[in-house]
Design an enzyme around this catalytic site. Structure first.
Site, PDB file in Angstrom:
ATOM      1  N   ALA A  83      38.569  43.249  35.595  1.00  0.00           N
ATOM      2  CA  ALA A  83      37.679  43.402  34.437  1.00  0.00           C
ATOM      3  C   ALA A  83      38.143  42.617  33.212  1.00  0.00           C
ATOM      4  O   ALA A  83      37.648  42.849  32.117  1.00  0.00           O
ATOM      5  CB  ALA A  83      37.546  44.877  34.076  1.00  0.00           C
ATOM      6  N   ALA A  84      39.038  41.650  33.402  1.00  0.00           N
ATOM      7  CA  ALA A  84      39.536  40.887  32.258  1.00  0.00           C
ATOM      8  C   ALA A  84      38.412  40.126  31.564  1.00  0.00           C
ATOM      9  O   ALA A  84      38.329  40.096  30.333  1.00  0.00           O
ATOM     10  CB  ALA A  84      40.630  39.931  32.712  1.00  0.00           C
ATOM     11  N   GLY A  85      37.519  39.530  32.355  1.00  0.00           N
ATOM     12  CA  GLY A  85      36.388  38.809  31.766  1.00  0.00           C
ATOM     13  C   GLY A  85      35.421  39.732  31.052  1.00  0.00           C
ATOM     14  O   GLY A  85      34.822  39.351  30.039  1.00  0.00           O
ATOM     15  N   ASP A  86      35.271  40.951  31.552  1.00  0.00           N
ATOM     16  CA  ASP A  86      34.393  41.925  30.892  1.00  0.00           C
ATOM     17  C   ASP A  86      34.976  42.351  29.552  1.00  0.00           C
ATOM     18  O   ASP A  86      34.246  42.494  28.557  1.00  0.00           O
ATOM     19  CB  ASP A  86      34.187  43.145  31.791  1.00  0.00           C
ATOM     20  CG  ASP A  86      33.527  42.786  33.111  1.00  0.00           C
ATOM     21  OD1 ASP A  86      32.683  41.865  33.120  1.00  0.00           O
ATOM     22  OD2 ASP A  86      33.847  43.419  34.127  1.00  0.00           O
TER      23      ASP A  86
END
Length: 275
Positions: free
Chosen positions: A216-219
């Protein structure tokens, strides 16, 4: 005043196996551990925006099954208002493998997410969409937006709209049909670039962390960039703050459990961190 953000997006239950190494095609890797974690790019970004201090409404679709309650648990705990369609299809599921250094493989069965149709929006300052829902839902949200429209164009596919802010990784950038407006390009551990009408206007590096799970780093990055801009941060500082949020998420296991609060981001955020 808290920014009001409407997220139209996907809701999944992530079935996660942590393994020493990711299997190659035809290979079985043993010694894994298993967890069920609420996920979906739409739900993740809604939770991330809420933890960063925004007032958030999520529009999405789930099935009439027991999986739906587990998938919605993180949203409810974060205080996200829900506007849900119920579908005869199953609630979305993602099969995720995570190795010892945080690299992932992800296979998604969208289920109810693929049935989401045109949406109606409550009052808002910004609308945030991703591409794990049908074009009809994304386009209707864009057409109804009265504030800032942000598109995280992932997973990559061509779609004919003109966002105010687009977030992509370096590979998804090649799939964009339009590159005008603000476009943030994430570069993983190298940080991110911000383009305006094709010209670079800001660059930021990511703080160094021990990567555990990049799910979920991009989120976290997308949510933090949007919230920071709505709160009035300068573009370069908003980009650096978003890199800090993404790094924090990558340093923790799971999708929604990894998403940081505003206080956690600001403890790591360095306004002078630029490329």
């Amino acid at each position: 005043m808290r920014p009001r953000i409407v997220v139209a997006g996907s809701i999944n239950l992530d079935l996660v196996v942590r393994v020493p190494t990711l299997p190659r095609p035809g290979e079985t890797v043993g010694g894994g551990t298993f967890a069920q974690i609420p996920g979906g790019k739409g739900a993740n970004q809604a939770v991330a925006c809420a933890r960063l201090g925004a007032e958030v409404t999520l529009i999405g679709a789930v099935g009439r099954d027991a999986t739906a309650e587990a998938a919605l648990d993180g949203l409810r705990h974060a205080g996200v208002a829900l506007r849900l369609e119920q579908s005869a299809a199953h609630t979305g599921v993602a099969l995720i493998q995570v190795d010892a250094v945080g690299e992932t493989t992800i296979a998604v069965a969208p289920g109810a997410n693929a049935t989401l149709g045109a949406v109606e929006l409550p009052q808002h300052d910004a609308v945030l969409c991703q591409l794990e829902i049908p074009d009809e839902a994304v386009l209707s949200a864009w057409e109804a937006t009265s504030g800032l429209f942000c598109l995280n164009a992932a997973p990559a596919r061509p779609i004919e709209l003109d966002p105010d802010l687009t977030v992509v990784n370096r590979f998804e950038f090649d799939s964009l049909s339009r590159r005008d407006g603000l476009v943030a390009v994430t570069l993983g551990a190298e940080g991110a670039r911000l383009l305006e009408d094709g010209e670079e206007v800001a660059r930021a590096t990511s703080p160094s962390v021990d990567a555990v799970d990049g799910t979920a780093a991009g989120d976290a990055f997308t949510a933090c960039l949007l919230v920071s801009l709505l709160e009035g941060l300068a573009e370069d500082q908003a980009l650096a703050r978003a890199c800090a949020a993404g790094a924090l998420a990558a340093s923790r296991f799971g999708a929604q459990p990894s998403l940081p609060t505003a206080a956690e981001v600001d403890a790591l955020f360095n306004p002078g961190r630029r490329g």
